[in-house]
Design a protein around this motif. Structure first.
Motif, PDB file in Angstrom:
ATOM      1  N   GLN A 117     -51.183   3.809  12.479  1.00  0.00           N
ATOM      2  CA  GLN A 117     -50.220   3.982  11.384  1.00  0.00           C
ATOM      3  C   GLN A 117     -49.375   2.724  11.190  1.00  0.00           C
ATOM      4  N   ARG A 118     -48.884   2.172  12.287  1.00  0.00           N
ATOM      5  CA  ARG A 118     -48.072   0.960  12.186  1.00  0.00           C
ATOM      6  C   ARG A 118     -48.908  -0.257  11.783  1.00  0.00           C
ATOM      7  N   TRP A 119     -50.193  -0.309  12.162  1.00  0.00           N
ATOM      8  CA  TRP A 119     -51.092  -1.389  11.760  1.00  0.00           C
ATOM      9  C   TRP A 119     -51.312  -1.364  10.251  1.00  0.00           C
ATOM     10  N   ARG A 120     -51.530  -0.163   9.701  1.00  0.00           N
ATOM     11  CA  ARG A 120     -51.693  -0.049   8.248  1.00  0.00           C
ATOM     12  C   ARG A 120     -50.415  -0.451   7.525  1.00  0.00           C
ATOM     13  N   GLY A 121     -49.261  -0.074   8.083  1.00  0.00           N
ATOM     14  CA  GLY A 121     -47.997  -0.464   7.474  1.00  0.00           C
ATOM     15  C   GLY A 121     -47.782  -1.970   7.496  1.00  0.00           C
ATOM     16  N   PHE A 122     -48.257  -2.621   8.563  1.00  0.00           N
ATOM     17  CA  PHE A 122     -48.133  -4.072   8.659  1.00  0.00           C
ATOM     18  C   PHE A 122     -48.968  -4.757   7.581  1.00  0.00           C
ATOM     19  N   LYS A 123     -50.176  -4.273   7.369  1.00  0.00           N
ATOM     20  CA  LYS A 123     -51.028  -4.845   6.328  1.00  0.00           C
ATOM     21  C   LYS A 123     -50.411  -4.641   4.945  1.00  0.00           C
ATOM     22  N   THR A 124     -49.842  -3.466   4.713  1.00  0.00           N
ATOM     23  CA  THR A 124     -49.195  -3.203   3.428  1.00  0.00           C
ATOM     24  C   THR A 124     -47.993  -4.127   3.235  1.00  0.00           C
ATOM     25  N   GLN A 125     -47.240  -4.349   4.307  1.00  0.00           N
ATOM     26  CA  GLN A 125     -46.078  -5.239   4.230  1.00  0.00           C
ATOM     27  C   GLN A 125     -46.491  -6.674   3.904  1.00  0.00           C
ATOM     28  N   LEU A 126     -47.557  -7.157   4.529  1.00  0.00           N
ATOM     29  CA  LEU A 126     -48.052  -8.504   4.240  1.00  0.00           C
ATOM     30  C   LEU A 126     -48.460  -8.631   2.774  1.00  0.00           C
ATOM     31  N   SER A 127     -49.149  -7.608   2.271  1.00  0.00           N
ATOM     32  CA  SER A 127     -49.597  -7.658   0.881  1.00  0.00           C
ATOM     33  C   SER A 127     -48.417  -7.625  -0.074  1.00  0.00           C
ATOM     34  N   SER A 128     -47.449  -6.750   0.197  1.00  0.00           N
ATOM     35  CA  SER A 128     -46.330  -6.572  -0.723  1.00  0.00           C
ATOM     36  C   SER A 128     -45.433  -7.795  -0.778  1.00  0.00           C
ATOM     37  N   PHE A 129     -45.213  -8.442   0.380  1.00  0.00           N
ATOM     38  CA  PHE A 129     -44.268  -9.556   0.424  1.00  0.00           C
ATOM     39  C   PHE A 129     -44.925 -10.917   0.190  1.00  0.00           C
ATOM     40  N   TYR A 130     -46.082 -11.138   0.836  1.00  0.00           N
ATOM     41  CA  TYR A 130     -46.650 -12.489   0.871  1.00  0.00           C
ATOM     42  C   TYR A 130     -47.796 -12.715  -0.125  1.00  0.00           C
ATOM     43  N   ILE A 131     -48.264 -11.645  -0.775  1.00  0.00           N
ATOM     44  CA  ILE A 131     -49.317 -11.827  -1.782  1.00  0.00           C
ATOM     45  C   ILE A 131     -48.813 -11.484  -3.177  1.00  0.00           C
ATOM     46  N   TYR A 132     -48.106 -10.351  -3.282  1.00  0.00           N
ATOM     47  CA  TYR A 132     -47.633  -9.909  -4.593  1.00  0.00           C
ATOM     48  C   TYR A 132     -46.114 -10.000  -4.743  1.00  0.00           C
ATOM     49  N   GLY A 133     -45.396 -10.253  -3.653  1.00  0.00           N
ATOM     50  CA  GLY A 133     -43.946 -10.160  -3.685  1.00  0.00           C
ATOM     51  C   GLY A 133     -43.226 -11.494  -3.708  1.00  0.00           C
ATOM     52  N   LYS A 134     -41.975 -11.466  -3.231  1.00  0.00           N
ATOM     53  CA  LYS A 134     -41.095 -12.620  -3.348  1.00  0.00           C
ATOM     54  C   LYS A 134     -41.463 -13.767  -2.412  1.00  0.00           C
ATOM     55  N   TYR A 135     -42.312 -13.516  -1.393  1.00  0.00           N
ATOM     56  CA  TYR A 135     -42.700 -14.577  -0.462  1.00  0.00           C
ATOM     57  C   TYR A 135     -44.132 -15.056  -0.705  1.00  0.00           C
ATOM     58  N   LYS A 136     -44.638 -14.866  -1.922  1.00  0.00           N
ATOM     59  CA  LYS A 136     -46.037 -15.203  -2.167  1.00  0.00           C
ATOM     60  C   LYS A 136     -46.310 -16.705  -2.084  1.00  0.00           C
ATOM     61  N   ASP A 137     -45.259 -17.524  -2.114  1.00  0.00           N
ATOM     62  CA  ASP A 137     -45.441 -18.966  -1.972  1.00  0.00           C
ATOM     63  C   ASP A 137     -45.326 -19.420  -0.518  1.00  0.00           C
ATOM     64  N   LYS A 138     -45.107 -18.452   0.392  1.00  0.00           N
ATOM     65  CA  LYS A 138     -44.957 -18.783   1.805  1.00  0.00           C
ATOM     66  C   LYS A 138     -46.096 -18.194   2.612  1.00  0.00           C
ATOM     67  N   SER A 139     -46.192 -18.626   3.841  1.00  0.00           N
ATOM     68  CA  SER A 139     -47.236 -18.115   4.742  1.00  0.00           C
ATOM     69  C   SER A 139     -46.584 -17.322   5.874  1.00  0.00           C
ATOM     70  N   PRO A 140     -47.094 -16.133   6.171  1.00  0.00           N
ATOM     71  CA  PRO A 140     -46.542 -15.346   7.283  1.00  0.00           C
ATOM     72  C   PRO A 140     -46.923 -15.895   8.649  1.00  0.00           C
ATOM     73  N   CYS A 141     -47.797 -16.891   8.686  1.00  0.00           N
ATOM     74  CA  CYS A 141     -48.237 -17.428   9.974  1.00  0.00           C
ATOM     75  C   CYS A 141     -47.097 -18.108  10.724  1.00  0.00           C
ATOM     76  N   ASP A 142     -46.083 -18.590   9.988  1.00  0.00           N
ATOM     77  CA  ASP A 142     -44.937 -19.212  10.656  1.00  0.00           C
ATOM     78  C   ASP A 142     -44.087 -18.165  11.374  1.00  0.00           C
ATOM     79  N   LYS A 143     -44.036 -16.969  10.815  1.00  0.00           N
ATOM     80  CA  LYS A 143     -43.217 -15.900  11.410  1.00  0.00           C
ATOM     81  C   LYS A 143     -43.979 -15.146  12.494  1.00  0.00           C
ATOM     82  N   TYR A 144     -45.250 -14.878  12.249  1.00  0.00           N
ATOM     83  CA  TYR A 144     -46.075 -14.123  13.197  1.00  0.00           C
ATOM     84  C   TYR A 144     -47.073 -15.100  13.826  1.00  0.00           C
ATOM     85  N   THR A 145     -46.739 -15.593  15.006  1.00  0.00           N
ATOM     86  CA  THR A 145     -47.529 -16.651  15.642  1.00  0.00           C
ATOM     87  C   THR A 145     -48.934 -16.206  16.009  1.00  0.00           C
TER      88      THR A 145
END
Length: 736
Positions: A117-145
């Motif tokens: 359940q938490r894994w699916r939520g993590f994928k949804t969060q990545l999509s919402s923020f880093y692909i379609y949302g306000k952080y789409k110009d950034k990479s989550p790799c800096d935050k999640y090593t």
């Protein structure tokens, strides 16, 4: 350091400049890291029914499981079902390596499901923020090593694929149909319930400070799911999140008010929340119950053949016609047998009145037990019933005591239901009677029992009475009425069970409403109690297992019996509906048990417990710290969840009464005596009813294994006695 302990964020993230806006970063779990350095496992408690973590380390544990899910399982998997079992097992082994967790299949299944359940939520969060949302110009790799750049690039490509775009659009349309979205955090209903219980406890504490007479503060009552559902849709201001939620909340308040007034009765899955929303529960989850609670776990299995009210009415009509036909045949047979004797007696009286037959009106008493004749009204000598040792007098009779002259002390009826009463053989010179009208309450009965010593204690109980001290009133009625109506048809008298069956077969209402006695099960007197017509048929026929309503009425009868016997201060009763697993969670059951133990302060509590279509009897003795289990199938254990709940309730009771510290308090001692064994599949409820009757009538408070030491079945007369008592009590307290 091995990979399982690599749970800290990157140094770049931790050394970020202070000028940046402070936001919530990834989970650090410093406490866990410190414990692991010391080679210590962190203890965590679990709810045995849901598998959810609880206690002071709950939040850190849930965050850790979420971290393992997103760091150990690739986000490139399409869904959780496609994840290899080896990866899931690695998560489980890592959890056990860092936390003191029981190695059980049930807990593993629940925690792996939560990780998904938490894994699916993590994928949804990545999509919402880093692909379609306000952080789409950034990479989550800096935050999640743990997230690699090539993995992230492939994930972005999969999310921008037209096939996924279509799938995402459909999911958004489904979500748009959710009229009642909640405002809960990742803690869900579990965290909400903890906060609400803390608020209730705080209010109770504040009330106790205002009222200094309250030395011991009672625990707050458990929450209902409609209460949690309402709070989950409220803002901090108290306003509801939308108009639709506000309308449902008003319906809930209205149904709660109706239930207290008796105009609405929640039944099974048709509870307050379901009726207010107007839609049944969706399989797989329960609204307002939280994670890990399935619909069958919360409400129990559904009815195998759910019937509409129209279907139920047709079936009830057929049963009524069948019962009426059977009763008519039985009554006709009994009537012919009774009238054959009565007709012979009438013929003799007619011949005597014409002078054709010398009528002997003086019946000599038995030579071994002389009775002196008196002519003073009710002190006249009773006619001994010596014609037939198996006489079954269903009409009223006068009951005398053996004094000089014999004195009338009661009006009753004679029943021929067998050769024993309460395991004692009825001698040939005695008959089985039931006292219906008391003339002298202080007079001692000729043959006293453990529970009946005076006539005032005898109503509605089978007792023995000397045959020579019983005078049939029908003979006198025949003599007086023969002159005016010599051919009048005489109706035979029926026992309580027969009378109840005839009455119920004629009424059109589907239920009988009875008042609650608040002293019995801690239910408010304003709450109505319904006995449905189908339940009455069920008991009268005696071929089906008694349900909860039948058992609740029996507990009311036993309470009245204890009051009459003067031992109501010893015995208390637990509501079978409030302690069963269907419709109640473990917290609610525990709260009810410890509230009853603390409030009523009895020596023994009789708790009929229904689980998996089988009745068992729990006898809880809080002062002795003992729990007795009686099972007519000789099961050596009770449901594990119920045993844990009882143990926790007893422990909380000991704390409330000021017992030793928790570390020194002992768990209750469970005693499993050898008791009678049922012979039919439906008899377990009657065996529990009989066992409870035995306990309160014999005043049993200890020596359970010595008293319950027989494995044979109960005699049929004992089951018939239970049915007769139940029917007589219902007729007594109802308007039937």
């Amino acid at each position: 350091m091995d990979d399982s302990l690599d749970i800290t964020p990157s140094q770049a993230e931790s050394n970020s400049q202070s000028t940046k806006k402070r936001v919530r970063g990834p989970t650090c779990l410093k406490k866990l890291r410190l414990k692991r350095v010391r080679d210590q496992k962190i203890s965590v408690e679990f709810d045995q029914s849901t598998g959810n973590a609880k206690g002071p380390n709950r939040r850190e544990f849930n965050n850790y499981v979420a971290f393992l899910a997103r760091s150990k399982v690739s986000i490139l998997h399409e869904d959780w079902d496609h994840v290899e079992e080896s990866e899931k097992n690695m998560i489980w082994q890592t959890i056990m390596h860092n936390y003191d967790v029981p190695n059980s299949k049930f807990l593993k299944k629940k925690l792996i499901s939560y990780a998904g359940q938490r894994w699916r939520g993590f994928k949804t969060q990545l999509s919402s923020f880093y692909i379609y949302g306000k952080y789409k110009d950034k990479s989550p790799c800096d935050k999640y090593t743990f997230l690699k750049k090539d993995t992230w690039q492939r994930f972005v490509e999969s999310r921008l694929d037209p096939a996924f775009q279509e799938k995402r659009k459909k999911a958004q349309e489904v979500q748009a149909n959710n009229l009642y979205p909640h405002t809960l955090s990742c803690g869900g209903y579990q965290k909400l319930e903890e906060n609400m219980m803390q608020e209730k406890a705080k209010k109770v504490q504040e009330a106790s400070q205002l009222d200094h007479s309250l030395v011991i503060v009672e625990p707050p009552s458990p929450l209902k799911r409609h209460e949690k559902w309402k709070r989950a849709r409220q803002k901090k201001s108290g306003d509801y999140i939308n108009e639709e939620s506000r309308i449902i909340a008003e319906k809930i308040d209205s149904l709660v008010e109706q239930s207290t007034q008796g105009s609405f009765l929640p039944l099974g899955r048709e509870d307050i929340l379901t009726v207010a929303i107007g839609q049944p529960e969706h399989p797989g989850r329960v609204r307002g119950a939280g994670r890990g609670v399935g619909i069958r776990q919360y409400f129990g299995p559904p009815s195998r053949n759910p019937l509409s009210m129209e279907d139920l009415e047709v079936i009830t009509q057929k049963i009524q016609e069948q019962v009426t036909k059977q009763l008519s045949e039985q009554l006709e047979h009994k009537l012919k047998a009774d009238l054959s004797q009565q007709f012979q007696q009438q013929v003799r009286q007619e011949l005597a009145s014409l002078g054709l037959l010398q009528q002997n009106t003086n019946i000599e008493p038995a030579p071994h037990s002389p009775i002196h004749v008196s002519t003073k009204g009710n002190d006249a000598t009773p006619d001994p019933l010596v014609e037939d040792n198996h006489t079954n007098i269903r009409d009223q009779c006068e009951l005398y005591v053996d004094v000089d002259p014999p004195r009338l002390v009661a009006i009753g009826k004679v029943y021929n239901l067998g050769s024993t009463i309460h395991h004692k053989t009825i001698e040939d010179d005695n008959v089985r009677v039931v006292v219906e009208e008391v003339r002298d309450a202080e007079a001692r009965v000729p043959l006293p029992t453990d529970e009946v010593h005076t006539v005032g204690q005898a109503p509605n109980q089978f007792i023995q009475w000397p045959r020579r001290l019983v005078k049939s009133m029908s003979a006198k009625a025949v003599v007086e009425s023969s002159k005016d109506a010599p051919h009048k048809r005489l109706e035979p008298q029926l026992d309580p069970l027969e009378r109840l069956l005839i009455i119920v077969s004629k009424i059109r209402k589907d239920h009988v409403q009875l008042p609650w006695d608040p002293d019995v099960l801690s239910k408010p007197s304003t709450m109505p109690f319904y006995i449905y017509r189908r339940d009455i048929f069920r008991l009268c026929m005696g071929s089906e297992m008694p349900n909860i309503s039948i058992m609740q009425l029996w507990l009311m009868y036993l309470h009245n019996l204890c009051t009459d016997k003067g031992n109501a201060h010893i015995y208390g009763f637990m509501d079978p509906q409030s302690i069963q697993s269907v419709g109640n969670n473990a917290t609610e059951v525990q709260g009810y048990l410890q509230s009853r133990l603390h409030e009523s302060k009895k020596q023994c509590y009789l708790a009929p417990y229904l689980h998996s279509d089988h009745w068992q009897l729990l006898i809880i003795c809080p002062k002795q710290n003992v729990v007795v289990l009686l099972c007519s199938l000789h099961k050596k254990t009770i449901n594990r969840e119920m045993k844990t709940t009882v143990d926790l309730a007893m422990d909380e009771y000991q704390r409330l009464v000021g017992s030793q510290s928790r570390s020194r308090r002992k768990k209750p001692t469970w005693i499993l005596p050898r008791c009678q064994t049922q012979t039919e599949g439906y008899e377990c409820g009657y065996y529990v009813m009989k066992q409870m009757l035995t306990v309160v009538t014999v005043d049993i408070v200890d020596s359970w294994k010595k008293i319950f030491n027989s494995s044979g079945p109960f005699p049929e007369e004992d089951i018939a006695d239970i049915q007769q008592r139940w029917a007589a009590f219902l007729l007594q307290i109802s308007n039937l």
